[in-house]
Design a protein around this motif. Structure first.
Motif, PDB file in Angstrom:
ATOM      1  N   VAL A   4       0.833  -1.205   0.000  1.00 28.77           N
ATOM      2  CA  VAL A   4       0.000   0.000   0.000  1.00 28.77           C
ATOM      3  C   VAL A   4       0.866   1.252   0.000  1.00 28.77           C
ATOM      4  O   VAL A   4       0.513   2.270  -0.605  1.00 28.77           O
ATOM      5  N   GLU A   5       1.992   1.187   0.670  1.00 26.01           N
ATOM      6  CA  GLU A   5       2.917   2.319   0.676  1.00 26.01           C
ATOM      7  C   GLU A   5       3.484   2.577  -0.716  1.00 26.01           C
ATOM      8  O   GLU A   5       3.653   3.724  -1.136  1.00 26.01           O
ATOM      9  N   GLN A   6       3.752   1.485  -1.448  1.00 24.67           N
ATOM     10  CA  GLN A   6       4.373   1.601  -2.768  1.00 24.67           C
ATOM     11  C   GLN A   6       3.349   1.852  -3.879  1.00 24.67           C
ATOM     12  O   GLN A   6       3.623   2.590  -4.822  1.00 24.67           O
ATOM     13  N   ALA A   7       2.195   1.204  -3.785  1.00 17.92           N
ATOM     14  CA  ALA A   7       1.236   1.264  -4.901  1.00 17.92           C
ATOM     15  C   ALA A   7      -0.200   1.252  -4.387  1.00 17.92           C
ATOM     16  O   ALA A   7      -0.954   0.299  -4.638  1.00 17.92           O
ATOM     17  N   PRO A   8      -0.635   2.281  -3.686  1.00 16.35           N
ATOM     18  CA  PRO A   8      -1.981   2.276  -3.091  1.00 16.35           C
ATOM     19  C   PRO A   8      -3.101   2.180  -4.121  1.00 16.35           C
ATOM     20  O   PRO A   8      -4.073   1.450  -3.915  1.00 16.35           O
ATOM     21  N   ASP A   9      -2.992   2.897  -5.220  1.00 16.00           N
ATOM     22  CA  ASP A   9      -4.056   2.888  -6.224  1.00 16.00           C
ATOM     23  C   ASP A   9      -4.172   1.521  -6.882  1.00 16.00           C
ATOM     24  O   ASP A   9      -5.288   1.032  -7.133  1.00 16.00           O
ATOM     25  N   GLU A  10      -3.030   0.901  -7.146  1.00 13.50           N
ATOM     26  CA  GLU A  10      -3.042  -0.410  -7.798  1.00 13.50           C
ATOM     27  C   GLU A  10      -3.680  -1.464  -6.890  1.00 13.50           C
ATOM     28  O   GLU A  10      -4.463  -2.301  -7.340  1.00 13.50           O
ATOM     29  N   VAL A  11      -3.335  -1.425  -5.609  1.00 12.89           N
ATOM     30  CA  VAL A  11      -3.907  -2.386  -4.664  1.00 12.89           C
ATOM     31  C   VAL A  11      -5.407  -2.168  -4.532  1.00 12.89           C
ATOM     32  O   VAL A  11      -6.196  -3.118  -4.505  1.00 12.89           O
ATOM     33  N   HIS A  12      -5.811  -0.901  -4.472  1.00 12.62           N
ATOM     34  CA  HIS A  12      -7.240  -0.580  -4.372  1.00 12.62           C
ATOM     35  C   HIS A  12      -7.993  -1.115  -5.586  1.00 12.62           C
ATOM     36  O   HIS A  12      -9.086  -1.684  -5.461  1.00 12.62           O
ATOM     37  N   THR A  13      -7.420  -0.951  -6.766  1.00  7.43           N
ATOM     38  CA  THR A  13      -8.047  -1.450  -7.993  1.00  7.43           C
ATOM     39  C   THR A  13      -8.162  -2.970  -7.963  1.00  7.43           C
ATOM     40  O   THR A  13      -9.193  -3.543  -8.340  1.00  7.43           O
ATOM     41  N   PHE A  14      -7.117  -3.637  -7.512  1.00 11.09           N
ATOM     42  CA  PHE A  14      -7.138  -5.099  -7.434  1.00 11.09           C
ATOM     43  C   PHE A  14      -8.266  -5.571  -6.524  1.00 11.09           C
ATOM     44  O   PHE A  14      -8.973  -6.532  -6.828  1.00 11.09           O
ATOM     45  N   LEU A  15      -8.437  -4.898  -5.398  1.00 14.21           N
ATOM     46  CA  LEU A  15      -9.423  -5.320  -4.407  1.00 14.21           C
ATOM     47  C   LEU A  15     -10.861  -5.106  -4.865  1.00 14.21           C
ATOM     48  O   LEU A  15     -11.788  -5.696  -4.289  1.00 14.21           O
ATOM     49  N   LYS A  16     -11.064  -4.288  -5.896  1.00 16.02           N
ATOM     50  CA  LYS A  16     -12.420  -4.085  -6.399  1.00 16.02           C
ATOM     51  C   LYS A  16     -13.044  -5.396  -6.874  1.00 16.02           C
ATOM     52  O   LYS A  16     -14.260  -5.583  -6.806  1.00 16.02           O
ATOM     53  N   ALA A  17     -12.175  -6.323  -7.335  1.00 11.46           N
ATOM     54  CA  ALA A  17     -12.680  -7.611  -7.824  1.00 11.46           C
ATOM     55  C   ALA A  17     -13.254  -8.469  -6.706  1.00 11.46           C
ATOM     56  O   ALA A  17     -14.006  -9.418  -6.961  1.00 11.46           O
ATOM     57  N   ALA A  18     -12.929  -8.140  -5.447  1.00  7.52           N
ATOM     58  CA  ALA A  18     -13.405  -8.948  -4.321  1.00  7.52           C
ATOM     59  C   ALA A  18     -14.925  -8.929  -4.215  1.00  7.52           C
ATOM     60  O   ALA A  18     -15.539  -9.908  -3.777  1.00  7.52           O
ATOM     61  N   GLY A  19     -15.525  -7.812  -4.639  1.00  8.50           N
ATOM     62  CA  GLY A  19     -16.986  -7.717  -4.562  1.00  8.50           C
ATOM     63  C   GLY A  19     -17.704  -8.622  -5.538  1.00  8.50           C
ATOM     64  O   GLY A  19     -18.924  -8.814  -5.425  1.00  8.50           O
ATOM     65  N   LYS A  20     -16.967  -9.177  -6.499  1.00  6.71           N
ATOM     66  CA  LYS A  20     -17.587 -10.022  -7.526  1.00  6.71           C
ATOM     67  C   LYS A  20     -17.260 -11.505  -7.344  1.00  6.71           C
ATOM     68  O   LYS A  20     -17.565 -12.315  -8.223  1.00  6.71           O
ATOM     69  N   ILE A  21     -16.644 -11.870  -6.221  1.00  6.09           N
ATOM     70  CA  ILE A  21     -16.281 -13.272  -6.012  1.00  6.09           C
ATOM     71  C   ILE A  21     -17.544 -14.104  -5.813  1.00  6.09           C
ATOM     72  O   ILE A  21     -18.399 -13.775  -4.983  1.00  6.09           O
ATOM     73  N   ASP A  22     -17.669 -15.186  -6.574  1.00  3.01           N
ATOM     74  CA  ASP A  22     -18.771 -16.118  -6.364  1.00  3.01           C
ATOM     75  C   ASP A  22     -18.623 -16.781  -5.005  1.00  3.01           C
ATOM     76  O   ASP A  22     -17.514 -16.983  -4.517  1.00  3.01           O
ATOM     77  N   ASP A  23     -19.744 -17.140  -4.410  1.00  2.00           N
ATOM     78  CA  ASP A  23     -19.697 -17.785  -3.093  1.00  2.00           C
ATOM     79  C   ASP A  23     -19.375 -19.273  -3.253  1.00  2.00           C
ATOM     80  O   ASP A  23     -20.156 -20.154  -2.888  1.00  2.00           O
ATOM     81  N   GLU A  24     -18.207 -19.529  -3.820  1.00  2.00           N
ATOM     82  CA  GLU A  24     -17.733 -20.886  -4.038  1.00  2.00           C
ATOM     83  C   GLU A  24     -16.335 -21.028  -3.443  1.00  2.00           C
ATOM     84  O   GLU A  24     -15.545 -20.079  -3.457  1.00  2.00           O
ATOM     85  N   VAL A  25     -16.039 -22.212  -2.950  1.00  2.00           N
ATOM     86  CA  VAL A  25     -14.742 -22.458  -2.319  1.00  2.00           C
ATOM     87  C   VAL A  25     -13.602 -22.145  -3.275  1.00  2.00           C
ATOM     88  O   VAL A  25     -12.654 -21.425  -2.933  1.00  2.00           O
ATOM     89  N   SER A  26     -13.668 -22.662  -4.499  1.00  3.39           N
ATOM     90  CA  SER A  26     -12.572 -22.479  -5.452  1.00  3.39           C
ATOM     91  C   SER A  26     -12.352 -21.017  -5.798  1.00  3.39           C
ATOM     92  O   SER A  26     -11.216 -20.585  -5.995  1.00  3.39           O
ATOM     93  N   ALA A  27     -13.434 -20.233  -5.860  1.00  2.00           N
ATOM     94  CA  ALA A  27     -13.304 -18.809  -6.183  1.00  2.00           C
ATOM     95  C   ALA A  27     -12.564 -18.072  -5.072  1.00  2.00           C
ATOM     96  O   ALA A  27     -11.703 -17.209  -5.353  1.00  2.00           O
ATOM     97  N   PHE A  28     -12.856 -18.411  -3.826  1.00  2.00           N
ATOM     98  CA  PHE A  28     -12.170 -17.762  -2.710  1.00  2.00           C
ATOM     99  C   PHE A  28     -10.723 -18.221  -2.612  1.00  2.00           C
ATOM    100  O   PHE A  28      -9.833 -17.417  -2.316  1.00  2.00           O
ATOM    101  N   VAL A  29     -10.470 -19.510  -2.840  1.00  2.00           N
ATOM    102  CA  VAL A  29      -9.090 -20.011  -2.816  1.00  2.00           C
ATOM    103  C   VAL A  29      -8.252 -19.259  -3.831  1.00  2.00           C
ATOM    104  O   VAL A  29      -7.144 -18.795  -3.539  1.00  2.00           O
ATOM    105  N   ASP A  30      -8.782 -19.121  -5.051  1.00  2.00           N
ATOM    106  CA  ASP A  30      -8.025 -18.472  -6.121  1.00  2.00           C
ATOM    107  C   ASP A  30      -7.806 -16.989  -5.826  1.00  2.00           C
ATOM    108  O   ASP A  30      -6.682 -16.489  -5.937  1.00  2.00           O
ATOM    109  N   PHE A  31      -8.863 -16.285  -5.424  1.00  2.00           N
ATOM    110  CA  PHE A  31      -8.705 -14.848  -5.188  1.00  2.00           C
ATOM    111  C   PHE A  31      -7.770 -14.575  -4.023  1.00  2.00           C
ATOM    112  O   PHE A  31      -6.915 -13.683  -4.097  1.00  2.00           O
ATOM    113  N   ASP A  32      -7.914 -15.331  -2.953  1.00  2.00           N
ATOM    114  CA  ASP A  32      -7.085 -15.080  -1.778  1.00  2.00           C
ATOM    115  C   ASP A  32      -5.610 -15.295  -2.093  1.00  2.00           C
ATOM    116  O   ASP A  32      -4.752 -14.506  -1.675  1.00  2.00           O
ATOM    117  N   TRP A  33      -5.308 -16.364  -2.833  1.00  2.00           N
ATOM    118  CA  TRP A  33      -3.915 -16.628  -3.179  1.00  2.00           C
ATOM    119  C   TRP A  33      -3.373 -15.553  -4.121  1.00  2.00           C
ATOM    120  O   TRP A  33      -2.247 -15.079  -3.958  1.00  2.00           O
TER     121      TRP A  33
END
Length: 233
Positions: free
Chosen positions: A122-151
């Motif tokens: 966040v110190e190095q690239a706050p905007d980039e991290v914020h943009t990446f995290l926007k995808a979290a709102g679209k994660i399907d409620d499936e185990v594999s989707a959470f495993v992949d996004f979290d990793w």
């Protein structure tokens, strides 16, 4: 998943030797401080030629599993005392024979490491991290989707931290993470906690590194508590 010499795909002699030696150490067949059988005997036991046997034993010695001295028996080390990152990388292949408490210890380390990685990112690239995290709102409620996004989030934060060593450390645990994360995210409350964590992390970015580290630390403590309740390993 764990290396398996009985799998249908061809297994190289070096893989077989590693599997037999490491699982033997982990299950107590070859206890710390005791000598391994000599090369000739081991080659007979494992059904391999001596050159790949010798090569694999020396590689394991370099990782800290064994001590090899010319003219003396090869001895099994206490890998907790003698091992380094190579031991952790090899352990990642042997999920089913991990020592008691290993996963909890690993998650405790993660709870200390990830806040630092996230804070740097966040110190190095706050905007980039914020943009990446926007995808979290679209994660399907499936185990594999959470495993992949979290990793992928772990790896992305490590990359944005601008310290390549963090990425190397995480890469060593990709197989282990996949197995443990699948068990963790099988719990609905774990998926809900992670979804909340991604939102809190995104909201914390404008407040800077210290706030981000606090959010990540709190989430890691919560995930450790949830993991302990699984009673998996």
């Amino acid at each position: 998943m764990k290396a398996n010499p009985s799998a249908t795909s061809p297994v190289r002699p070096s893989q077989l030797v590693e599997h037999r030696v490491i699982t033997g150490i982990l299950d107590g067949t070859y206890p710390p401080g005791r000598p391994l059988p000599n090369e000739r005997k081991l080659a007979e036991i494992f059904g391999v030629a001596r050159p790949p046997l010798r090569e694999t034993l020396h590689r394991l010695a370099n990782e800290g599993w064994l001590t090899i001295a010319q003219g003396k028996p090869t001895r099994v080390n206490d890998y907790w005392e003698k091992g380094g990152m190579g031991v952790l990388s090899t352990l990642a292949k042997y999920i089913d024979t991990l020592p008691a408490g290993f996963v909890i210890h690993l998650m405790e380390v993660r709870s200390r490491l990830l806040p630092i990685i996230a804070g740097l990112a966040v110190e190095q690239a706050p905007d980039e991290v914020h943009t990446f995290l926007k995808a979290a709102g679209k994660i399907d409620d499936e185990v594999s989707a959470f495993v992949d996004f979290d990793w992928q989030l772990h790896l992305y934060l490590a990359t944005q931290s601008r310290n390549p060593i963090y990425k190397l450390i995480l890469n060593d645990f990709s197989t282990m993470f996949e197995t443990f994360a699948a068990a963790y995210f099988s719990r609905p409350e774990a998926r809900e906690a992670s979804r909340q964590y991604y939102g809190d992390l995104s909201a914390a970015i404008p407040s800077g590194r210290r706030r981000v580290e606090t959010v990540v630390m709190d989430a890691m403590v919560q995930s450790l508590t949830l993991w302990k309740s699984l009673n998996v390993i």
